[in-house]
Design a protein around this motif. Structure first.
Motif, PDB file in Angstrom:
ATOM      1  N   PHE A 519       0.804  -1.233   0.000  1.00 34.32           N
ATOM      2  CA  PHE A 519       0.000   0.000   0.000  1.00 34.32           C
ATOM      3  C   PHE A 519       0.836   1.281   0.000  1.00 34.32           C
ATOM      4  O   PHE A 519       0.437   2.288   0.577  1.00 34.32           O
ATOM      5  N   LYS A 520       1.967   1.224  -0.681  1.00 36.45           N
ATOM      6  CA  LYS A 520       2.693   2.449  -0.999  1.00 36.45           C
ATOM      7  C   LYS A 520       2.183   2.937  -2.352  1.00 36.45           C
ATOM      8  O   LYS A 520       1.759   2.155  -3.197  1.00 36.45           O
ATOM      9  N   LEU A 521       2.232   4.243  -2.576  1.00 33.75           N
ATOM     10  CA  LEU A 521       1.739   4.786  -3.834  1.00 33.75           C
ATOM     11  C   LEU A 521       2.695   4.468  -4.980  1.00 33.75           C
ATOM     12  O   LEU A 521       3.905   4.639  -4.865  1.00 33.75           O
ATOM     13  N   THR A 522       2.140   4.001  -6.101  1.00 39.09           N
ATOM     14  CA  THR A 522       2.907   3.805  -7.330  1.00 39.09           C
ATOM     15  C   THR A 522       3.049   5.159  -8.030  1.00 39.09           C
ATOM     16  O   THR A 522       2.514   6.169  -7.575  1.00 39.09           O
ATOM     17  N   ALA A 523       3.737   5.176  -9.156  1.00 40.77           N
ATOM     18  CA  ALA A 523       3.862   6.416  -9.933  1.00 40.77           C
ATOM     19  C   ALA A 523       2.484   6.931 -10.335  1.00 40.77           C
ATOM     20  O   ALA A 523       2.194   8.130 -10.220  1.00 40.77           O
ATOM     21  N   MET A 524       1.627   6.035 -10.780  1.00 41.09           N
ATOM     22  CA  MET A 524       0.267   6.423 -11.147  1.00 41.09           C
ATOM     23  C   MET A 524      -0.500   6.908  -9.917  1.00 41.09           C
ATOM     24  O   MET A 524      -1.244   7.897  -9.974  1.00 41.09           O
ATOM     25  N   GLY A 525      -0.306   6.234  -8.801  1.00 40.36           N
ATOM     26  CA  GLY A 525      -0.961   6.629  -7.561  1.00 40.36           C
ATOM     27  C   GLY A 525      -0.512   7.995  -7.080  1.00 40.36           C
ATOM     28  O   GLY A 525      -1.317   8.800  -6.598  1.00 40.36           O
ATOM     29  N   LYS A 526       0.782   8.291  -7.229  1.00 40.10           N
ATOM     30  CA  LYS A 526       1.304   9.599  -6.821  1.00 40.10           C
ATOM     31  C   LYS A 526       0.720  10.712  -7.683  1.00 40.10           C
ATOM     32  O   LYS A 526       0.375  11.788  -7.180  1.00 40.10           O
ATOM     33  N   ALA A 527       0.597  10.453  -8.975  1.00 40.45           N
ATOM     34  CA  ALA A 527       0.012  11.461  -9.868  1.00 40.45           C
ATOM     35  C   ALA A 527      -1.420  11.765  -9.454  1.00 40.45           C
ATOM     36  O   ALA A 527      -1.822  12.934  -9.374  1.00 40.45           O
ATOM     37  N   PHE A 528      -2.188  10.713  -9.188  1.00 40.81           N
ATOM     38  CA  PHE A 528      -3.579  10.890  -8.768  1.00 40.81           C
ATOM     39  C   PHE A 528      -3.659  11.620  -7.439  1.00 40.81           C
ATOM     40  O   PHE A 528      -4.412  12.598  -7.281  1.00 40.81           O
TER      41      PHE A 528
END
Length: 591
Positions: A519-528
């Motif tokens: 449950f760490k943010l991925t690159a896509m998750g960080k962008a969102f």
């Protein structure tokens, strides 16, 4: 201008020469001595040469005519020279290709490349090195590096192309694999160039999008704090957006929501809407034990303040339906009866709990039920019956390949536009929204094209859903940038009502994953997160004026406020809504 062109040309030549010099350090692995070795014909599809030159200049064509049950049912063993490899050696696969057509959701053909390090028929697959390539609709050169994980004798080493994807056709040339010596610096190898129009930091669309977001997604408000008949003047107030009115969400599955609280915890912090990836489809729904889990998950999500979108009531292809449909393909009346029974069952049990439905899905390529019943009436009826059985649930249609694959499939865009108009005529405008799946392959649609496609469909006066956003590209920098830009341009259009990722958890949905396994943010998750929970999250720290008023502007949604008065903290919630008066009067004496 001539000098600039000459400089650019010189740079291209230098870069090309540098790449050639690097490739010369490798040994060519593919053997072009036998044309027949490159041929493959089966009931499912073929690979053939359309111009064989006994070297990398050879041009090949491949078509998958019927998708087989297993991807390996169309396999081509690429002829190679005998070579012995040590653990840690690098193989660089190079080829140039373009998609002719594809029924894959990205609109791009695919190839699964496998470097086999073992010929063991039982366990050799464990040592396979694999890479799947999505192919642009324009000629593009691809570079795929493989690094051996064991010593490999010549008789164990081989390379295979697997082509058993949905219907597709592509051309391929400049195919070669280069084997580099041990300890070769792989950072020197050429890489597949990944760019997209609109990615520049100073691209003109950015200011235009920010202006539209300011206009369409935000509003002014006034809060007047009183204590009885007296204004609460000159007091500090904090006001913070807690939940957007705009729907930001992702696909999920019921089992995780019911049985793994950690998933619900992270999902609810990130999103305000969820859509079940498969649980409400007819194949899953027929399992009554699973159905209980789905209904429980819906209640859990609703109780957590998360809307639930239904997906999908009618996917009119046999592969997405229960066996009973195929068994009755010669009985149109039975087909209609089976479909109606499912609609009635699922809509009655979920009535009032689903915000909106993808009533039909991917009708462009799935037409079995329409053919059996003789017309599109079964599609019309799905919308009409959904409206009758759950009138408060909005009704969407959903389709792939409208925005993806570079946004250049004008034929399909025209079909979708006219098909929606046909549905309106035959259902008395029962279609409320238009789903655009947005499975993005290697051919990244220009940002301005994304907007223009949305803008065209907005003329149909319906809500637009970015319904299934994913990215095939694994480069983390590109995943971050393109997600950021795509989400921004979509959010800027007033017709777009929701943005849904097709998945959120990387182990389950690597193309749409916003969270890693822990449950760490991925690159896509960080962008969102940086957009939705930072840039687009209004936080105000103000002081009431002499009349007890606070004037502010923020994104539409639900806000919490905190104000300290006479040694006591008062809290509450207001809703800043588009089209609302948004003037609030709060009497602390009443709290």
């Amino acid at each position: 201008m001539i000098k600039i062109f000459q400089i650019l040309f010189l740079l291209v030549v230098i870069n090309s020469n540098a790449q050639e010099q690097i490739l010369e350090k490798g040994i060519k692995w593919i053997d072009y001595s036998n044309q027949k070795a490159f041929q493959k014909n089966s009931e499912f599809g073929y690979l053939k040469s359309i111009n064989f030159t006994n070297d990398e200049g050879s041009v090949f064509e491949s078509e998958t005519i019927t998708q087989p049950k297993f991807i390996w049912n169309i396999s081509v063993k690429v002829p190679t020279n005998d070579i012995v490899l040590k653990k840690g050696q690098t193989i660089l696969l190079q080829f140039k290709a373009k998609t002719i057509f594809s029924n894959i959701e990205t609109g791009e053909a695919r190839i699964l490349w496998i470097v086999k390090q073992s010929s063991d028929g039982n366990n050799g697959y464990k040592f396979n090195l694999e890479a799947t390539t999505s192919i642009s609709k324009e000629w593009q050169t691809y570079y795929i590096p493989f690094t051996t994980t064991k010593d490999v004798p010549a008789d164990e080493l081989s390379m295979v192309m697997q082509l058993g994807f949905p219907k597709q056709k592509f051309e391929l040339t400049n195919l070669q694999a280069y084997v580099f010596p041990p300890n070769f610096d792989i950072s020197l190898l050429p890489k597949t160039k990944i760019t997209y129009s609109g990615m520049d930091a100073d691209a003109s669309w950015r200011k235009e999008a920010e202006s539209r977001i300011e206009k369409n997604r935000k509003g002014d408000f006034t809060i007047t704090f009183k204590n009885g008949n007296h204004p609460v003047a000159n007091e500090n107030v904090s006001i913070q957006l807690e939940k957007h009115d705009f729907s930001f969400g992702a696909a999920l599955n019921a089992e995780e929501i019911v049985n793994e609280p950690e998933h619900l915890n992270y999902f609810s912090k990130m999103f305000n809407i969820g859509v079940f990836e498969n649980d409400l489809k007819i194949k899953k729904w027929q399992n009554k034990k699973r159905r209980e889990t789905v209904l429980k998950a819906i209640d859990i999500l609703n109780n957590a303040g998360i809307k639930v979108k239904g997906h999908t009531l009618l996917w009119p292809g046999f592969r997405y339906l229960t066996d009973a449909f195929k068994e009755n393909e010669n009985n149109p009346e039975k087909i209609i009866e089976l479909n109606d029974a499912f609609l009635v069952d699922v809509l009655k049990l979920t009535k009032g709990k689903i915000s909106h439905w993808d009533v039909t899905n991917e009708n462009y390529t799935n037409k079995e039920l329409q053919k059996i019943t003789g017309s599109n009436q079964i599609i019309y009826d799905a919308f009409l019956k959904t409206k009758a059985l759950d009138p408060n649930a909005e009704r969407f249609i959903n389709e792939y390949g409208i925005i993806s694959s570079g946004g250049i499939d004008k034929e399909k865009q025209d079909w979708y536009f006219n098909y929606i108009k046909e549905l309106d005529v035959n259902t008395n405008n029962a279609v409320d929204g238009i789903g655009m799946q947005s499975h993005i392959g290697s051919d990244l649609t220009p940002i301005t094209s994304v907007y223009s496609i949305i803008d065209r469909f907005a003329t149909l006066n319906k809500k637009i859903s970015i319904s299934e956003f994913t990215m095939d590209i694994t480069d983390t920098d590109i995943r971050y940038k393109y997600t950021n830009d795509f989400l921004t341009i979509a959010f800027s259009h007033p017709a777009v009502s929701e943005f849904l990722f097709w998945g959120y958890y990387m182990p389950n949905n690597p193309k749409g994953g916003l969270f890693t396994k822990d449950f760490k943010l991925t690159a896509m998750g960080k962008a969102f997160y940086n957009l939705v929970h930072n840039k687009w999250k209004t936080k105000l720290f103000e002081k009431t004026n002499n009349e007890g008023k606070v004037l502010g502007r923020g994104f539409y949604g639900f806000y919490s406020y905190k104000i300290n008065f006479n040694g006591k903290q008062y809290t509450g919630v207001i809703h800043l809504s588009k089209g609302g008066k948004n003037n609030y009067e709060i009497d602390l004496q009443g709290k």
